[in-house]
Design a protein around this motif. Structure first.
Motif, PDB file in Angstrom:
ATOM      1  N   ILE A 233       0.843  -1.201   0.000  1.00 12.23           N
ATOM      2  CA  ILE A 233       0.000   0.000   0.000  1.00 12.23           C
ATOM      3  C   ILE A 233       0.876   1.249   0.000  1.00 12.23           C
ATOM      4  O   ILE A 233       0.605   2.217  -0.724  1.00 12.23           O
ATOM      5  CB  ILE A 233      -0.938   0.001   1.226  1.00 12.23           C
ATOM      6  N   VAL A 234       1.937   1.253   0.787  1.00 17.01           N
ATOM      7  CA  VAL A 234       2.852   2.395   0.841  1.00 17.01           C
ATOM      8  C   VAL A 234       3.484   2.647  -0.527  1.00 17.01           C
ATOM      9  O   VAL A 234       3.523   3.785  -1.010  1.00 17.01           O
ATOM     10  CB  VAL A 234       3.953   2.170   1.904  1.00 17.01           C
ATOM     11  N   LEU A 235       3.963   1.582  -1.163  1.00 14.55           N
ATOM     12  CA  LEU A 235       4.608   1.739  -2.462  1.00 14.55           C
ATOM     13  C   LEU A 235       3.643   2.269  -3.515  1.00 14.55           C
ATOM     14  O   LEU A 235       3.956   3.217  -4.247  1.00 14.55           O
ATOM     15  CB  LEU A 235       5.190   0.400  -2.917  1.00 14.55           C
ATOM     16  N   VAL A 236       2.465   1.670  -3.594  1.00 14.11           N
ATOM     17  CA  VAL A 236       1.501   2.070  -4.630  1.00 14.11           C
ATOM     18  C   VAL A 236       1.022   3.497  -4.411  1.00 14.11           C
ATOM     19  O   VAL A 236       0.999   4.315  -5.352  1.00 14.11           O
ATOM     20  CB  VAL A 236       0.313   1.089  -4.654  1.00 14.11           C
ATOM     21  N   LEU A 237       0.645   3.836  -3.175  1.00 14.47           N
ATOM     22  CA  LEU A 237       0.145   5.179  -2.910  1.00 14.47           C
ATOM     23  C   LEU A 237       1.218   6.239  -3.119  1.00 14.47           C
ATOM     24  O   LEU A 237       0.935   7.318  -3.641  1.00 14.47           O
ATOM     25  CB  LEU A 237      -0.393   5.265  -1.474  1.00 14.47           C
ATOM     26  N   SER A 238       2.460   5.949  -2.728  1.00 15.64           N
ATOM     27  CA  SER A 238       3.522   6.935  -2.915  1.00 15.64           C
ATOM     28  C   SER A 238       3.800   7.162  -4.399  1.00 15.64           C
ATOM     29  O   SER A 238       4.061   8.293  -4.822  1.00 15.64           O
ATOM     30  CB  SER A 238       4.792   6.493  -2.188  1.00 15.64           C
ATOM     31  N   LEU A 239       3.730   6.105  -5.196  1.00 15.00           N
ATOM     32  CA  LEU A 239       3.923   6.247  -6.640  1.00 15.00           C
ATOM     33  C   LEU A 239       2.802   7.058  -7.275  1.00 15.00           C
ATOM     34  O   LEU A 239       3.047   7.984  -8.062  1.00 15.00           O
ATOM     35  CB  LEU A 239       4.010   4.871  -7.296  1.00 15.00           C
ATOM     36  N   VAL A 240       1.557   6.737  -6.913  1.00 16.49           N
ATOM     37  CA  VAL A 240       0.408   7.419  -7.516  1.00 16.49           C
ATOM     38  C   VAL A 240       0.374   8.886  -7.110  1.00 16.49           C
ATOM     39  O   VAL A 240       0.196   9.780  -7.954  1.00 16.49           O
ATOM     40  CB  VAL A 240      -0.897   6.709  -7.102  1.00 16.49           C
ATOM     41  N   THR A 241       0.555   9.162  -5.817  1.00 18.23           N
ATOM     42  CA  THR A 241       0.488  10.554  -5.355  1.00 18.23           C
ATOM     43  C   THR A 241       1.636  11.389  -5.917  1.00 18.23           C
ATOM     44  O   THR A 241       1.456  12.577  -6.210  1.00 18.23           O
ATOM     45  CB  THR A 241       0.508  10.613  -3.821  1.00 18.23           C
ATOM     46  N   LEU A 242       2.817  10.789  -6.098  1.00 17.64           N
ATOM     47  CA  LEU A 242       3.929  11.532  -6.695  1.00 17.64           C
ATOM     48  C   LEU A 242       3.616  11.904  -8.146  1.00 17.64           C
ATOM     49  O   LEU A 242       3.855  13.040  -8.573  1.00 17.64           O
ATOM     50  CB  LEU A 242       5.205  10.704  -6.633  1.00 17.64           C
ATOM     51  N   ALA A 243       3.069  10.963  -8.885  1.00 20.45           N
ATOM     52  CA  ALA A 243       2.723  11.247 -10.281  1.00 20.45           C
ATOM     53  C   ALA A 243       1.628  12.308 -10.367  1.00 20.45           C
ATOM     54  O   ALA A 243       1.705  13.223 -11.212  1.00 20.45           O
ATOM     55  CB  ALA A 243       2.278   9.960 -10.966  1.00 20.45           C
ATOM     56  N   VAL A 265      10.835  19.394  -1.335  1.00 18.09           N
ATOM     57  CA  VAL A 265      10.419  18.796  -0.067  1.00 18.09           C
ATOM     58  C   VAL A 265       9.420  17.668  -0.310  1.00 18.09           C
ATOM     59  O   VAL A 265       9.519  16.574   0.275  1.00 18.09           O
ATOM     60  CB  VAL A 265       9.806  19.869   0.858  1.00 18.09           C
ATOM     61  N   VAL A 266       8.463  17.909  -1.205  1.00 19.03           N
ATOM     62  CA  VAL A 266       7.476  16.876  -1.537  1.00 19.03           C
ATOM     63  C   VAL A 266       8.157  15.674  -2.180  1.00 19.03           C
ATOM     64  O   VAL A 266       7.840  14.512  -1.870  1.00 19.03           O
ATOM     65  CB  VAL A 266       6.392  17.451  -2.473  1.00 19.03           C
ATOM     66  N   LEU A 267       9.120  15.937  -3.069  1.00 15.52           N
ATOM     67  CA  LEU A 267       9.832  14.849  -3.739  1.00 15.52           C
ATOM     68  C   LEU A 267      10.600  13.990  -2.737  1.00 15.52           C
ATOM     69  O   LEU A 267      10.503  12.747  -2.767  1.00 15.52           O
ATOM     70  CB  LEU A 267      10.793  15.420  -4.783  1.00 15.52           C
ATOM     71  N   PHE A 268      11.340  14.630  -1.832  1.00 14.04           N
ATOM     72  CA  PHE A 268      12.104  13.876  -0.836  1.00 14.04           C
ATOM     73  C   PHE A 268      11.174  13.128   0.126  1.00 14.04           C
ATOM     74  O   PHE A 268      11.509  12.031   0.589  1.00 14.04           O
ATOM     75  CB  PHE A 268      13.031  14.810  -0.059  1.00 14.04           C
ATOM     76  N   SER A 269      10.000  13.700   0.417  1.00 14.13           N
ATOM     77  CA  SER A 269       9.038  13.012   1.284  1.00 14.13           C
ATOM     78  C   SER A 269       8.550  11.725   0.620  1.00 14.13           C
ATOM     79  O   SER A 269       8.429  10.676   1.269  1.00 14.13           O
ATOM     80  CB  SER A 269       7.850  13.922   1.581  1.00 14.13           C
ATOM     81  N   HIS A 270       8.296  11.797  -0.683  1.00 12.96           N
ATOM     82  CA  HIS A 270       7.874  10.601  -1.404  1.00 12.96           C
ATOM     83  C   HIS A 270       9.002   9.575  -1.487  1.00 12.96           C
ATOM     84  O   HIS A 270       8.756   8.365  -1.428  1.00 12.96           O
ATOM     85  CB  HIS A 270       7.387  10.965  -2.804  1.00 12.96           C
ATOM     86  N   TRP A 271      10.206  10.058  -1.609  1.00 10.79           N
ATOM     87  CA  TRP A 271      11.341   9.120  -1.630  1.00 10.79           C
ATOM     88  C   TRP A 271      11.466   8.384  -0.299  1.00 10.79           C
ATOM     89  O   TRP A 271      11.788   7.193  -0.268  1.00 10.79           O
ATOM     90  CB  TRP A 271      12.621   9.876  -1.947  1.00 10.79           C
ATOM     91  N   LEU A 272      11.213   9.086   0.789  1.00 13.38           N
ATOM     92  CA  LEU A 272      11.243   8.438   2.100  1.00 13.38           C
ATOM     93  C   LEU A 272      10.155   7.364   2.194  1.00 13.38           C
ATOM     94  O   LEU A 272      10.379   6.284   2.757  1.00 13.38           O
ATOM     95  CB  LEU A 272      11.055   9.475   3.214  1.00 13.38           C
ATOM     96  N   LEU A 273       8.977   7.656   1.637  1.00 15.48           N
ATOM     97  CA  LEU A 273       7.903   6.663   1.636  1.00 15.48           C
ATOM     98  C   LEU A 273       8.271   5.460   0.775  1.00 15.48           C
ATOM     99  O   LEU A 273       7.994   4.309   1.140  1.00 15.48           O
ATOM    100  CB  LEU A 273       6.602   7.294   1.139  1.00 15.48           C
ATOM    101  N   HIS A 274       8.904   5.723  -0.400  1.00 21.80           N
ATOM    102  CA  HIS A 274       9.371   4.614  -1.239  1.00 21.80           C
ATOM    103  C   HIS A 274      10.323   3.718  -0.446  1.00 21.80           C
ATOM    104  O   HIS A 274      10.196   2.483  -0.455  1.00 21.80           O
ATOM    105  CB  HIS A 274      10.112   5.140  -2.482  1.00 21.80           C
ATOM    106  N   ALA A 275      11.275   4.351   0.226  1.00 22.16           N
ATOM    107  CA  ALA A 275      12.267   3.595   0.992  1.00 22.16           C
ATOM    108  C   ALA A 275      11.601   2.801   2.112  1.00 22.16           C
ATOM    109  O   ALA A 275      11.956   1.648   2.379  1.00 22.16           O
ATOM    110  CB  ALA A 275      13.318   4.542   1.560  1.00 22.16           C
ATOM    111  N   TYR A 276      10.609   3.420   2.755  1.00 21.59           N
ATOM    112  CA  TYR A 276       9.895   2.734   3.839  1.00 21.59           C
ATOM    113  C   TYR A 276       9.174   1.498   3.315  1.00 21.59           C
ATOM    114  O   TYR A 276       9.195   0.434   3.956  1.00 21.59           O
ATOM    115  CB  TYR A 276       8.890   3.696   4.475  1.00 21.59           C
TER     116      TYR A 276
END
Length: 324
Positions: A233-243, A265-276
């Motif tokens: 869920i984290v991976l999919v939502l972070s990908l969709v919201t970033l796009a 800031v938004v980009l790095f926040s999404h990267w942190l979610l990807h990593a998580y």
């Protein structure tokens, strides 16, 4: 019973106290007393809070500690209200107010304090460590569905928290988050949100009063499903919201990212979610194999930036018109 007779005479077999079988997947017998190595058990029924049944249907106290995946799950459930706070603060602040940053920091403070207090009030009280039972299967989250009916008339209620405390600790955390928000945020918003109208300045707080009950129901009904599915869920939502964010912000190149710091800031926040999400899936059991996967974190953003100019709607329409 039959007698065993030999040269020394007949010997009667010793009487054995055989208790009826304890039915049900989660029903167990509580330990009433311990005399040396001899334990006395109660009737078959529900285990007390903080205990679950062992292989012999005996209620045993949860003395383990959450493993890495359990902590990642708790971290995900703790992040949900924080991310929603940030989203609605940004949504209702817009460009009219410069108070959004301070509200972001305040919501982070609220959730952090709520998490610390939740750990302190959990058993053992006063420590940031918690004792827990190991999650073995999905049914451990839904013990209320496995109450046995021996005669198909009377139901033996054995519902208890077999995944102690992963189920109830989330509710306690949400309660502390809500209390802290109601104590701190209204005063803060009233003082600093001068750029917003009276009807708009409290909308992010009103939104929280809606999403906290939704999160509570989500945990109550789907806690077990979320436990096994949250990394994906984290991976999919972070990908969709970033796009969606990059598309709405009309980011088409690296230069567009550098124009405003907020976009970085938004980009790095999404990267942190990807990593998580990647860490949650791999669990970092084998560091030499799992750590290189973190190099994939910037890949979605880089792919979007490299292909955005080829998917511009106006360009596609113009090329389609020229083709005709």
């Amino acid at each position: 019973s039959s007698e065993r007779c030999g040269n020394a005479g007949c010997v009667l077999p010793a009487a054995v106290d055989i208790q009826p079988a304890c039915l049900g997947l989660y029903c167990g017998r509580t330990v009433l007393s311990v005399n040396g190595s001899v334990e006395t058990y109660g009737e078959c029924g529900v285990c007390p809070r903080g205990q679950r049944t062992d292989d012999n249907k005996i209620c045993r106290e949860c003395m383990g500690s959450p493993d890495r995946y359990d902590w990642l799950y708790l971290g995900f459930m703790a992040m949900l209200p924080l991310v929603l706070h940030w989203f609605f603060i940004e949504w209702y602040s817009g460009k009219k107010s410069s108070s959004a940053l301070l509200q972001h920091v305040t919501s982070l403070f609220e959730c952090s304090i709520a998490a610390i207090v939740t750990l302190l009030v959990s058993d053992p009280v006063g420590s940031l460590h918690i004792r827990s039972c190991k999650v073995k299967k999905l049914s451990d989250w839904y013990t209320m569905l496995y109450n046995p009916s021996p005669d198909y008339i009377t139901t033996v209620h054995c519902t208890h928290e077999a995944v102690y405390p992963l189920y109830t600790i989330v509710f306690i955390y949400y309660a502390f988050c809500l209390v802290l928000m109601m104590l701190l945020r209204p005063l803060l918003v009233k003082k600093i949100a001068c750029g917003l109208g009276k009807s708009d300045r409290f909308k992010s707080i009103y939104a929280a009063l809606y999403f906290f009950p939704i999160l509570t129901v989500l945990q109550a009904v789907g806690g077990g499903l979320l436990y096994y599915a949250f990394p994906y869920i984290v991976l999919v939502l972070s990908l969709v919201t970033l796009a969606v964010y990059m598309s709405a912000s009309e980011v088409e190149s690296f230069k567009d990212l550098l124009v405003r710091k907020k976009r970085l800031v938004v980009l790095f926040s999404h990267w942190l979610l990807h990593a998580y999400g990647i860490i949650s899936i791999s669990k970092l059991d084998k560091l030499e194999q799992d750590l290189p996967l973190l190099a994939l974190v910037p890949a979605p953003a880089l792919f979007y930036l490299l292909t955005a100019k080829y998917t511009e709607p106006s360009r596609i329409l113009s090329e389609g018109g020229n083709g005709h």
